[in-house]
Write a protein that holds these residues in place. Structure first.
Motif, PDB file in Angstrom:
ATOM      1  N   GLY A 210      -3.060  12.597  44.744  1.00 35.73           N
ATOM      2  CA  GLY A 210      -3.393  11.597  43.713  1.00 35.73           C
ATOM      3  C   GLY A 210      -2.209  10.783  43.246  1.00 35.73           C
ATOM      4  N   GLY A 211      -1.156  10.737  44.043  1.00 40.60           N
ATOM      5  CA  GLY A 211       0.030   9.958  43.683  1.00 40.60           C
ATOM      6  C   GLY A 211       1.163  10.791  43.129  1.00 40.60           C
ATOM      7  N   GLU A 212       0.902  12.066  42.830  1.00 36.03           N
ATOM      8  CA  GLU A 212       1.953  12.919  42.267  1.00 36.03           C
ATOM      9  C   GLU A 212       3.135  13.082  43.224  1.00 36.03           C
ATOM     10  OE1 GLU A 212       0.240  16.620  41.138  1.00 36.03           O
ATOM     11  OE2 GLU A 212      -1.067  15.752  39.590  1.00 36.03           O
ATOM     12  N   ILE A 213       2.826  13.123  44.515  1.00 38.23           N
ATOM     13  CA  ILE A 213       3.900  13.310  45.503  1.00 38.23           C
ATOM     14  C   ILE A 213       4.848  12.114  45.503  1.00 38.23           C
ATOM     15  CG2 ILE A 213       4.387  13.462  47.982  1.00 38.23           C
ATOM     16  CD1 ILE A 213       3.456  16.099  46.738  1.00 38.23           C
ATOM     17  N   LEU A 214       4.313  10.922  45.342  1.00 36.91           N
ATOM     18  CA  LEU A 214       5.170   9.734  45.286  1.00 36.91           C
ATOM     19  C   LEU A 214       6.145   9.831  44.125  1.00 36.91           C
ATOM     20  CD1 LEU A 214       2.510   6.963  46.030  1.00 36.91           C
ATOM     21  CD2 LEU A 214       4.244   7.849  47.602  1.00 36.91           C
ATOM     22  N   ASP A 215       5.690  10.365  42.999  1.00 40.40           N
ATOM     23  CA  ASP A 215       6.586  10.567  41.852  1.00 40.40           C
ATOM     24  C   ASP A 215       7.602  11.662  42.145  1.00 40.40           C
ATOM     25  OD1 ASP A 215       5.267   8.631  40.368  1.00 40.40           O
ATOM     26  OD2 ASP A 215       3.870  10.078  39.474  1.00 40.40           O
TER      27      ASP A 215
ATOM     28  N   ALA B 290      12.910  15.243  44.650  1.00 39.29           N
ATOM     29  CA  ALA B 290      13.332  15.803  45.927  1.00 39.29           C
ATOM     30  C   ALA B 290      14.611  15.138  46.427  1.00 39.29           C
ATOM     31  CB  ALA B 290      12.217  15.657  46.959  1.00 39.29           C
ATOM     32  N   VAL B 291      14.671  13.818  46.301  1.00 42.49           N
ATOM     33  CA  VAL B 291      15.860  13.084  46.750  1.00 42.49           C
ATOM     34  C   VAL B 291      17.084  13.510  45.942  1.00 42.49           C
ATOM     35  CG1 VAL B 291      16.921  10.788  46.806  1.00 42.49           C
ATOM     36  CG2 VAL B 291      14.612  11.121  47.723  1.00 42.49           C
ATOM     37  N   LYS B 292      16.913  13.700  44.644  1.00 41.27           N
ATOM     38  CA  LYS B 292      18.026  14.154  43.811  1.00 41.27           C
ATOM     39  C   LYS B 292      18.512  15.546  44.216  1.00 41.27           C
ATOM     40  CE  LYS B 292      16.857  11.399  39.738  1.00 41.27           C
ATOM     41  NZ  LYS B 292      16.298  11.423  38.356  1.00 41.27           N
ATOM     42  N   GLU B 293      17.592  16.349  44.784  1.00 38.02           N
ATOM     43  CA  GLU B 293      17.941  17.686  45.255  1.00 38.02           C
ATOM     44  C   GLU B 293      18.452  17.686  46.695  1.00 38.02           C
ATOM     45  OE1 GLU B 293      18.034  20.524  43.462  1.00 38.02           O
ATOM     46  OE2 GLU B 293      17.635  19.222  41.748  1.00 38.02           O
ATOM     47  N   GLY B 294      18.635  16.500  47.271  1.00 38.60           N
ATOM     48  CA  GLY B 294      19.219  16.401  48.607  1.00 38.60           C
ATOM     49  C   GLY B 294      18.232  16.418  49.745  1.00 38.60           C
ATOM     50  N   ILE B 295      16.943  16.286  49.435  1.00 44.67           N
ATOM     51  CA  ILE B 295      15.930  16.160  50.492  1.00 44.67           C
ATOM     52  C   ILE B 295      15.635  14.678  50.599  1.00 44.67           C
ATOM     53  CG2 ILE B 295      13.599  16.807  51.219  1.00 44.67           C
ATOM     54  CD1 ILE B 295      14.399  19.113  48.853  1.00 44.67           C
ATOM     55  N   THR B 296      16.297  14.020  51.530  1.00 40.78           N
ATOM     56  CA  THR B 296      16.300  12.558  51.571  1.00 40.78           C
ATOM     57  C   THR B 296      15.532  11.998  52.761  1.00 40.78           C
ATOM     58  OG1 THR B 296      18.428  12.567  52.738  1.00 40.78           O
ATOM     59  CG2 THR B 296      18.502  12.463  50.342  1.00 40.78           C
ATOM     60  N   SER B 297      14.657  12.815  53.333  1.00 39.92           N
ATOM     61  CA  SER B 297      13.816  12.347  54.431  1.00 39.92           C
ATOM     62  C   SER B 297      12.497  13.103  54.388  1.00 39.92           C
ATOM     63  CB  SER B 297      14.519  12.560  55.783  1.00 39.92           C
ATOM     64  OG  SER B 297      15.080  13.852  55.870  1.00 39.92           O
ATOM     65  N   PHE B 298      11.438  12.392  54.766  1.00 38.78           N
ATOM     66  CA  PHE B 298      10.086  12.924  54.700  1.00 38.78           C
ATOM     67  C   PHE B 298       9.356  12.532  55.981  1.00 38.78           C
ATOM     68  CE2 PHE B 298      11.734  11.859  50.570  1.00 38.78           C
ATOM     69  CZ  PHE B 298      11.520  13.010  49.833  1.00 38.78           C
ATOM     70  N   LYS B 299       8.508  13.426  56.453  1.00 38.48           N
ATOM     71  CA  LYS B 299       7.851  13.185  57.737  1.00 38.48           C
ATOM     72  C   LYS B 299       6.365  12.922  57.549  1.00 38.48           C
ATOM     73  CE  LYS B 299       7.079  15.226  62.322  1.00 38.48           C
ATOM     74  NZ  LYS B 299       7.253  16.446  63.160  1.00 38.48           N
ATOM     75  N   CYS B 300       5.835  12.041  58.399  1.00 36.16           N
ATOM     76  CA  CYS B 300       4.399  11.801  58.479  1.00 36.16           C
ATOM     77  C   CYS B 300       3.916  12.083  59.896  1.00 36.16           C
ATOM     78  CB  CYS B 300       4.066  10.348  58.149  1.00 36.16           C
ATOM     79  SG  CYS B 300       4.521   9.837  56.501  1.00 36.16           S
TER      80      CYS B 300
ATOM     81  N   LEU C  61       6.440   4.794  53.164  1.00 34.65           N
ATOM     82  CA  LEU C  61       7.541   3.934  53.631  1.00 34.65           C
ATOM     83  C   LEU C  61       8.168   3.182  52.453  1.00 34.65           C
ATOM     84  CD1 LEU C  61       6.376   2.124  56.926  1.00 34.65           C
ATOM     85  CD2 LEU C  61       8.301   3.699  56.699  1.00 34.65           C
ATOM     86  N   LEU C  62       7.323   2.579  51.639  1.00 40.08           N
ATOM     87  CA  LEU C  62       7.823   1.775  50.521  1.00 40.08           C
ATOM     88  C   LEU C  62       8.518   2.634  49.471  1.00 40.08           C
ATOM     89  CD1 LEU C  62       4.836  -0.708  50.110  1.00 40.08           C
ATOM     90  CD2 LEU C  62       7.117  -1.233  51.001  1.00 40.08           C
ATOM     91  N   ARG C  63       7.957   3.811  49.192  1.00 39.71           N
ATOM     92  CA  ARG C  63       8.579   4.691  48.196  1.00 39.71           C
ATOM     93  C   ARG C  63       9.921   5.210  48.706  1.00 39.71           C
ATOM     94  NH1 ARG C  63       9.955   5.713  43.202  1.00 39.71           N
ATOM     95  NH2 ARG C  63       9.541   7.838  42.462  1.00 39.71           N
ATOM     96  N   ALA C  64       9.974   5.596  49.978  1.00 39.99           N
ATOM     97  CA  ALA C  64      11.239   6.066  50.542  1.00 39.99           C
ATOM     98  C   ALA C  64      12.295   4.960  50.506  1.00 39.99           C
ATOM     99  CB  ALA C  64      11.022   6.550  51.975  1.00 39.99           C
ATOM    100  N   LYS C  65      11.894   3.749  50.839  1.00 44.98           N
ATOM    101  CA  LYS C  65      12.819   2.610  50.788  1.00 44.98           C
ATOM    102  C   LYS C  65      13.372   2.426  49.375  1.00 44.98           C
ATOM    103  CE  LYS C  65      12.784  -2.444  51.258  1.00 44.98           C
ATOM    104  NZ  LYS C  65      11.945  -3.632  51.583  1.00 44.98           N
ATOM    105  N   GLU C  66      12.506   2.549  48.383  1.00 45.32           N
ATOM    106  CA  GLU C  66      12.896   2.397  46.983  1.00 45.32           C
ATOM    107  C   GLU C  66      13.927   3.444  46.576  1.00 45.32           C
ATOM    108  OE1 GLU C  66      10.535   2.059  42.694  1.00 45.32           O
ATOM    109  OE2 GLU C  66       9.586   3.023  44.399  1.00 45.32           O
ATOM    110  N   LEU C  67      13.811   4.646  47.149  1.00 50.57           N
ATOM    111  CA  LEU C  67      14.680   5.770  46.769  1.00 50.57           C
ATOM    112  C   LEU C  67      15.916   5.908  47.663  1.00 50.57           C
ATOM    113  CD1 LEU C  67      11.869   8.413  46.175  1.00 50.57           C
ATOM    114  CD2 LEU C  67      13.250   7.282  44.413  1.00 50.57           C
TER     115      LEU C  67
ATOM    116  N   ASP D 201      10.212  -4.201  55.984  1.00 55.93           N
ATOM    117  CA  ASP D 201      11.668  -4.070  55.925  1.00 55.93           C
ATOM    118  C   ASP D 201      12.069  -2.689  55.403  1.00 55.93           C
ATOM    119  OD1 ASP D 201      14.292  -4.877  56.300  1.00 55.93           O
ATOM    120  OD2 ASP D 201      14.464  -5.736  54.285  1.00 55.93           O
ATOM    121  N   ALA D 202      11.417  -1.658  55.954  1.00 60.10           N
ATOM    122  CA  ALA D 202      11.653  -0.280  55.511  1.00 60.10           C
ATOM    123  C   ALA D 202      12.256   0.541  56.648  1.00 60.10           C
ATOM    124  CB  ALA D 202      10.343   0.356  55.060  1.00 60.10           C
ATOM    125  N   PRO D 203      13.199   1.428  56.356  1.00 59.74           N
ATOM    126  CA  PRO D 203      13.789   2.275  57.407  1.00 59.74           C
ATOM    127  C   PRO D 203      12.730   3.186  58.016  1.00 59.74           C
ATOM    128  CG  PRO D 203      15.028   2.441  55.356  1.00 59.74           C
ATOM    129  CD  PRO D 203      13.770   1.714  55.035  1.00 59.74           C
TER     130      PRO D 203
END
Length: 455
Positions: free
Chosen positions: A131-136, A141-151, A171-177, A233-235
């Motif tokens: 429901g969008g909680e994961i995007l938040d 996670a990024v602050k804890e050093g998990i800076t990549s996510f798989k689909c 893609l867009l959320r990862a780009k933002e972070l 324009d997302a990694p």
């Protein structure tokens, strides 16, 4: 001084040169000719190469899949890694509906803190946004050093697949972070359609695993993913690239300046789809499957030209009796093969035979993975970096066998493969963990690698 490695030839991604390496408190503290420190341990690496430890950025250890769990525990998998010169492994925990990222990661950390024989990091597979909680939660996670996510674009029936809209949101959320999205690209509907057709026709051998998901089935998904990433324009990091057509689309995007990374695996460089015609073809079943010779040649061309960024293993082995579940029905074969102990020796053998340079092997297996995924203290023999060091004997002949591997899996697809040159020692942050065929490290000594972002 804790350790002094003398008289070796240091190999980086850019150059090779003769020098000594001094290590203290787990870090490389000096590099130079004729270093004269009073060290607790002195190693003569004369005539040998001194390499940074490899980083296997694609493993599935203790992973539930296909009605079972992959054969290597965190202890067994990281032990095998150490014995192949891999000093950091990335695991892929899979988040399911209702699960949080950090809850999942912390549960894995609890085990790894006791079992890890080398250092470790995580990509987290996202299968449901809750429901969008994961995007938040991605920000935490990024602050804890998990800076990549798989689909996954596949495994619909297993409830692991994401649709295009979810993929784009990630893609867009990862780009933002300042993070990255990794993608397993194959077309699930084509796979399901072709699988159903083959089963109806009584075509059930391992060969039809390949024919259910041949080159064009992977290529379509590669192209779709590149389309979204480039227009947004997302990694994007494409995992286990195996087909020529998709590879060419990725290379085109890279040459146009888009931030796109390509990973391939040793099994695609060594084997073709012909292995699925063998009596033991089910042992080679992985997804994507090995492809034809044209795709294999294209992968090697891209390795040599610098267009492929990393080589990793997708290590996900299953025992022989589990592979045998699909002896008469390829859909029942657990997907995955062993490779974590074979990654560096295989690519260094390619260098030793002149297929690529030793510098390129280091770049693919160590330096690039560290740079792409924010392992700031890893990936090079350099002052201030972690003393993750492999000593490699170019003259040592080695034949891979299940009997000399350190995995818990009871077979290897690499059985009988002859290598000229082999690692003789592996150091993890200055501590010897592998010595001439034997694991000599301590489970639990591996540490979590907190990674940086691109921001």
């Amino acid at each position: 001084m804790d350790l002094l490695i003398k008289n070796g030839t240091i190999v980086t991604a850019k150059e090779s040169y003769k020098a000594d390496v001094a290590v203290n408190d787990g870090k490389i503290v000096a590099i130079g000719s004729n270093l004269d420190f009073d060290a607790d341990k002195v190693v003569d690496a004369g005539g040998k190469l001194v390499l940074p430890g490899a980083i296997d950025v694609h493993t599935h250890l203790a992973m539930p899949f296909g009605g079972t769990v992959s054969a290597d525990s965190y202890l067994a998998g990281t032990r095998a890694a150490a014995c192949g010169g891999v000093t950091t492994v990335f695991d892929y925990p899979v988040q399911h509906s209702g699960e949080t990222i950090m809850g999942l990661i912390n549960s894995k950390k609890e085990v790894l803190e006791k079992e890890a024989c080398v250092d470790y990091a995580f990509h987290c597979c996202i299968t449901d946004l809750n429901g969008g909680e994961i995007l938040d939660e991605m920000e935490t996670a990024v602050k804890e050093g998990i800076t990549s996510f798989k689909c996954f674009f596949v495994y619909k029936k297993e409830h692991m697949m994401v649709d295009d809209a979810t993929f784009v949101r990630l893609l867009l959320r990862a780009k933002e972070l300042g993070a990255k999205i990794n993608l397993h690209a194959e077309n699930p509907d084509l796979i399901d359609m072709r699988t159903e057709q083959f089963l109806k026709e009584g075509k059930t051998s391992a060969w039809y695993h390949y024919l259910s998901r041949p080159e064009f089935v992977e290529a379509e998904a590669d192209k779709r993913a590149v389309h979204w990433a480039t227009h947004l324009d997302a990694p994007l990091y494409i995992v286990h690239m195996a087909d020529k057509e998709g590879l060419e689309e990725c290379i085109k995007a890279k040459t146009e300046g888009h931030e796109l990374y390509i990973e391939t695996c040793p099994q695609y460089l060594e084997f073709t789809c012909d292995v699925y015609k063998r009596e033991d073809g089910r042992n080679f079943v992985c997804s994507p499957p090995m492809k034809g010779k044209e795709s294999q040649d294209a992968l090697w061309t891209a390795i040599k030209s610098g267009m492929i960024d990393t080589v990793a293993t997708d290590h996900c082995p299953f025992q022989s009796y589990e592979k045998d579940w699909g002896k008469d029905d390829f859909t029942k074969i657990p997907n995955g093969c062993a490779g974590i102990e074979n990654l560096y020796p295989y690519m260094l053998d390619a260098a030793n035979s002149g297929k690529i340079s030793f510098e390129r092997a280091v770049e693919l297996c160590s330096t690039n993975p560290a740079k792409i995924f924010g392992c700031d203290n890893k990936g090079s023999i350099e002052i201030g970096k972690d003393a993750d060091i492999v000593i490699y004997d170019k003259e040592k002949d080695f034949t891979i066998s299940v009997n000399n591997m350190h995995s818990d899996c009871d077979h290897t697809i690499w059985e009988g493969k002859k290598l000229h040159g082999y690692p003789v020692q592996t150091y993890l942050r200055g501590s010897l963990v592998y010595d001439n065929g034997d694991f000599v490290g301590t489970p639990g000594n591996g540490k979590y690698v907190k990674r940086s972002t691109s921001k």
